[in-house]
Motif scaffolding. Structure first.
Motif, mmCIF file in Angstrom:
data_model
loop_
_atom_site.group_PDB
_atom_site.id
_atom_site.type_symbol
_atom_site.label_atom_id
_atom_site.label_comp_id
_atom_site.label_asym_id
_atom_site.label_seq_id
_atom_site.Cartn_x
_atom_site.Cartn_y
_atom_site.Cartn_z
ATOM 1 N N MET A 138 -22.399 19.939 41.797
ATOM 2 C CA MET A 138 -21.183 20.692 42.118
ATOM 3 C C MET A 138 -20.528 21.178 40.828
ATOM 4 S SD MET A 138 -19.601 21.866 44.669
ATOM 5 C CE MET A 138 -18.030 22.548 45.131
ATOM 6 N N TYR A 139 -19.802 22.267 40.934
ATOM 7 C CA TYR A 139 -19.209 22.850 39.738
ATOM 8 C C TYR A 139 -18.009 22.035 39.254
ATOM 9 C CZ TYR A 139 -14.995 24.789 41.977
ATOM 10 O OH TYR A 139 -13.793 24.943 42.591
ATOM 11 N N GLU A 140 -17.714 22.170 37.949
ATOM 12 C CA GLU A 140 -16.574 21.490 37.339
ATOM 13 C C GLU A 140 -15.672 22.538 36.711
ATOM 14 O OE1 GLU A 140 -15.588 18.058 33.949
ATOM 15 O OE2 GLU A 140 -17.631 18.775 34.271
ATOM 16 N N LEU A 141 -14.394 22.553 37.104
ATOM 17 C CA LEU A 141 -13.447 23.550 36.615
ATOM 18 C C LEU A 141 -12.344 22.857 35.822
ATOM 19 C CD1 LEU A 141 -12.905 26.616 36.734
ATOM 20 C CD2 LEU A 141 -11.392 26.166 38.666
ATOM 21 N N THR A 142 -12.491 22.836 34.496
ATOM 22 C CA THR A 142 -11.492 22.262 33.603
ATOM 23 C C THR A 142 -10.607 23.377 33.050
ATOM 24 O OG1 THR A 142 -12.893 22.489 31.641
ATOM 25 C CG2 THR A 142 -13.157 20.477 32.956
ATOM 26 N N LEU A 143 -9.586 22.999 32.284
ATOM 27 C CA LEU A 143 -8.702 23.991 31.665
ATOM 28 C C LEU A 143 -9.481 24.886 30.711
ATOM 29 C CD1 LEU A 143 -5.902 25.171 31.140
ATOM 30 C CD2 LEU A 143 -5.554 23.385 29.387
ATOM 31 N N VAL A 144 -10.353 24.281 29.912
ATOM 32 C CA VAL A 144 -11.155 25.064 28.965
ATOM 33 C C VAL A 144 -12.083 26.017 29.704
ATOM 34 C CG1 VAL A 144 -12.931 24.919 27.173
ATOM 35 C CG2 VAL A 144 -11.036 23.289 27.175
ATOM 36 N N ASN A 145 -12.723 25.511 30.758
ATOM 37 C CA ASN A 145 -13.609 26.363 31.551
ATOM 38 C C ASN A 145 -12.857 27.513 32.209
ATOM 39 O OD1 ASN A 145 -15.811 24.787 30.970
ATOM 40 N ND2 ASN A 145 -15.734 23.611 32.869
ATOM 41 N N SER A 146 -11.645 27.226 32.664
ATOM 42 C CA SER A 146 -10.832 28.255 33.310
ATOM 43 C C SER A 146 -10.463 29.362 32.335
ATOM 44 C CB SER A 146 -9.554 27.634 33.899
ATOM 45 O OG SER A 146 -9.859 26.677 34.881
ATOM 46 N N ILE A 147 -10.084 28.971 31.109
ATOM 47 C CA ILE A 147 -9.734 29.962 30.084
ATOM 48 C C ILE A 147 -10.956 30.799 29.720
ATOM 49 C CG2 ILE A 147 -8.985 30.267 27.683
ATOM 50 C CD1 ILE A 147 -7.221 27.766 28.083
ATOM 51 N N ALA A 148 -12.109 30.131 29.570
ATOM 52 C CA ALA A 148 -13.347 30.838 29.240
ATOM 53 C C ALA A 148 -13.713 31.825 30.356
ATOM 54 C CB ALA A 148 -14.476 29.844 29.019
ATOM 55 N N LEU A 149 -13.531 31.398 31.603
ATOM 56 C CA LEU A 149 -13.834 32.262 32.743
ATOM 57 C C LEU A 149 -12.878 33.456 32.787
ATOM 58 C CD1 LEU A 149 -15.710 32.474 35.195
ATOM 59 C CD2 LEU A 149 -14.021 31.163 36.505
ATOM 60 N N LEU A 150 -11.615 33.206 32.479
ATOM 61 C CA LEU A 150 -10.627 34.286 32.445
ATOM 62 C C LEU A 150 -10.982 35.318 31.383
ATOM 63 C CD1 LEU A 150 -7.802 35.345 33.387
ATOM 64 C CD2 LEU A 150 -6.832 34.000 31.511
ATOM 65 N N LEU A 151 -11.341 34.855 30.182
ATOM 66 C CA LEU A 151 -11.697 35.755 29.092
ATOM 67 C C LEU A 151 -12.987 36.524 29.407
ATOM 68 C CD1 LEU A 151 -10.879 33.513 25.996
ATOM 69 C CD2 LEU A 151 -9.524 35.411 26.930
ATOM 70 N N ALA A 152 -13.931 35.840 30.025
ATOM 71 C CA ALA A 152 -15.156 36.537 30.448
ATOM 72 C C ALA A 152 -14.822 37.628 31.452
ATOM 73 C CB ALA A 152 -16.144 35.541 31.058
ATOM 74 N N GLY A 153 -13.849 37.352 32.328
ATOM 75 C CA GLY A 153 -13.414 38.344 33.302
ATOM 76 C C GLY A 153 -12.769 39.549 32.647
ATOM 77 N N VAL A 154 -11.917 39.323 31.639
ATOM 78 C CA VAL A 154 -11.279 40.427 30.915
ATOM 79 C C VAL A 154 -12.339 41.316 30.273
ATOM 80 C CG1 VAL A 154 -9.789 41.043 28.974
ATOM 81 C CG2 VAL A 154 -9.125 39.175 30.497
ATOM 82 N N ALA A 155 -13.281 40.690 29.591
ATOM 83 C CA ALA A 155 -14.351 41.452 28.928
ATOM 84 C C ALA A 155 -15.198 42.206 29.948
ATOM 85 C CB ALA A 155 -15.229 40.507 28.104
ATOM 86 N N ALA A 156 -15.549 41.532 31.040
ATOM 87 C CA ALA A 156 -16.384 42.157 32.064
ATOM 88 C C ALA A 156 -15.658 43.308 32.747
ATOM 89 C CB ALA A 156 -16.809 41.118 33.102
ATOM 90 N N GLY A 157 -14.366 43.136 33.032
ATOM 91 C CA GLY A 157 -13.597 44.191 33.670
ATOM 92 C C GLY A 157 -13.521 45.436 32.809
ATOM 93 N N PHE A 158 -13.357 45.239 31.510
ATOM 94 C CA PHE A 158 -13.309 46.375 30.581
ATOM 95 C C PHE A 158 -14.675 47.058 30.519
ATOM 96 C CE2 PHE A 158 -13.428 48.674 26.652
ATOM 97 C CZ PHE A 158 -12.122 49.121 26.460
ATOM 98 N N ILE A 159 -15.714 46.265 30.343
ATOM 99 C CA ILE A 159 -17.075 46.803 30.193
ATOM 100 C C ILE A 159 -17.541 47.507 31.464
ATOM 101 C CG2 ILE A 159 -19.499 46.137 29.929
ATOM 102 C CD1 ILE A 159 -18.451 43.850 28.085
ATOM 103 N N ASN A 160 -17.300 46.877 32.609
ATOM 104 C CA ASN A 160 -17.765 47.456 33.866
ATOM 105 C C ASN A 160 -17.084 48.781 34.191
ATOM 106 O OD1 ASN A 160 -19.737 45.646 34.736
ATOM 107 N ND2 ASN A 160 -18.248 44.277 35.675
ATOM 108 N N THR A 161 -15.838 48.915 33.807
ATOM 109 C CA THR A 161 -15.091 50.125 34.136
ATOM 110 C C THR A 161 -15.507 51.295 33.261
ATOM 111 O OG1 THR A 161 -13.218 48.763 34.837
ATOM 112 C CG2 THR A 161 -12.766 51.083 34.418
ATOM 113 N N VAL A 162 -15.813 51.036 31.999
ATOM 114 C CA VAL A 162 -16.158 52.124 31.085
ATOM 115 C C VAL A 162 -17.663 52.345 30.960
ATOM 116 C CG1 VAL A 162 -16.323 50.815 28.911
ATOM 117 C CG2 VAL A 162 -15.400 53.148 28.901
ATOM 118 N N ALA A 163 -18.452 51.362 31.344
ATOM 119 C CA ALA A 163 -19.920 51.492 31.223
ATOM 120 C C ALA A 163 -20.599 50.721 32.345
ATOM 121 C CB ALA A 163 -20.375 50.992 29.846
ATOM 122 N N GLY A 164 -20.906 49.462 32.117
ATOM 123 C CA GLY A 164 -21.586 48.631 33.106
ATOM 124 C C GLY A 164 -22.178 47.413 32.433
ATOM 125 N N GLY A 165 -22.641 46.466 33.210
ATOM 126 C CA GLY A 165 -23.294 45.283 32.662
ATOM 127 C C GLY A 165 -22.375 44.093 32.458
ATOM 128 N N GLY A 166 -21.109 44.201 32.902
ATOM 129 C CA GLY A 166 -20.174 43.096 32.701
ATOM 130 C C GLY A 166 -20.565 41.822 33.419
#
Length: 252
Positions: A1-29
């Motif tokens: 089962m998955y584990e969601l810690t504070l560090v993991n949550s921040i990392a996931l949030l930052l990955a989302g920011v990067a992916a949202g930017f990349i996907n909107t202007v190009a793709g592959g996020g």
């Protein structure tokens, strides 16, 4: 089962920011967000489904931004979206019913093939500058949009490249308007895919909503950048993402 810690949550949030930017202007996020979700301990099928929550929110944000900037070709929306929706239903159905041990190698193999095609044939991503074609006058684009929908419903990662190949390369949209329509298609078939995944109880909502917040934030800033950037700059970003996606797929 998955584990969601504070560090993991921040990392996931930052990955989302990067992916949202990349996907909107190009793709592959999703090449960032899928591994991030898997690193939390999610099986491939759960990660694949949960990733669509971020993509859905990112699509809504990006589409709203492009529409406000008058970069969305509203007259062609239906003819472009319908083939992708049909394809998405087929692709999401395959993804929902394939077991995780089968899905994982297919997922990674699909990423690799998509990246290689885009690197080997980068000309498919370059609009010619001719007048925009309608879907009815270029029937090959219907097949391209359908196949993009199948791929997006099944995997999501790298589908933006296929959509841009159809919209910019096939229908001759400039990259800004092609990206706006790409976001429309992505949002439409993600809605179909997400509904199927929710029905099959494959979505984990807490990490999905954390990812969604990051993706929306990234998409908001990406629209502002895309509208003001030159076609040459957008083209180089697109090419760079293709190369990075290819490399990530090989390392996977």
């Amino acid at each position: 089962m998955y584990e969601l810690t504070l560090v993991n949550s921040i990392a996931l949030l930052l990955a989302g920011v990067a992916a949202g930017f990349i996907n909107t202007v190009a793709g592959g996020g999703s090449m960032l967000t899928l591994p991030a979700l898997m690193l939390l301990g999610m099986p491939a099928d759960i990660a694949n489904a949960t990733n669509r929550v971020g993509v859905m929110f990112q699509s809504i944000t990006g589409l709203t931004g492009f529409h406000r900037q008058n970069k969305l070709d509203t007259g062609s929306m239906v003819s472009i979206v319908v083939p992708t929706l049909i394809g998405a239903a087929v692709g999401a159905g395959l993804a929902a019913w394939l077991p995780a041990e089968v899905l994982k190698p297919v997922l990674l193999g699909s990423m690799m093939i998509m990246a290689l095609v885009m690197v080997i044939r980068p000309s498919t991503m370059r609009p010619s500058g001719d007048h925009v074609r309608s879907v009815s006058s270029h029937p090959q684009s219907v097949l391209m949009l359908f196949l993009a929908g199948v791929y997006g419903g099944f995997v999501q990662a790298g589908v933006g490249f296929m959509l841009l190949a159809a919209l910019a390369g096939g229908l001759r949209y400039d990259l800004v308007r092609a990206n706006a329509l790409k976001i429309l298609c992505t949002g439409a078939f993600t809605l179909v895919a997400l509904g199927i995944f929710i029905w099959n109880d494959l979505v984990l909502w807490v990490p999905g909503l954390i990812l969604a917040f990051g993706c929306s934030l990234g998409a908001h800033f990406s629209v502002k950048f895309a509208v003001s950037a030159s076609q040459k700059t957008l083209g180089w970003i697109l090419f760079t993402m293709v190369v990075l996606v290819c490399g990530a797929a090989w390392l996977s």
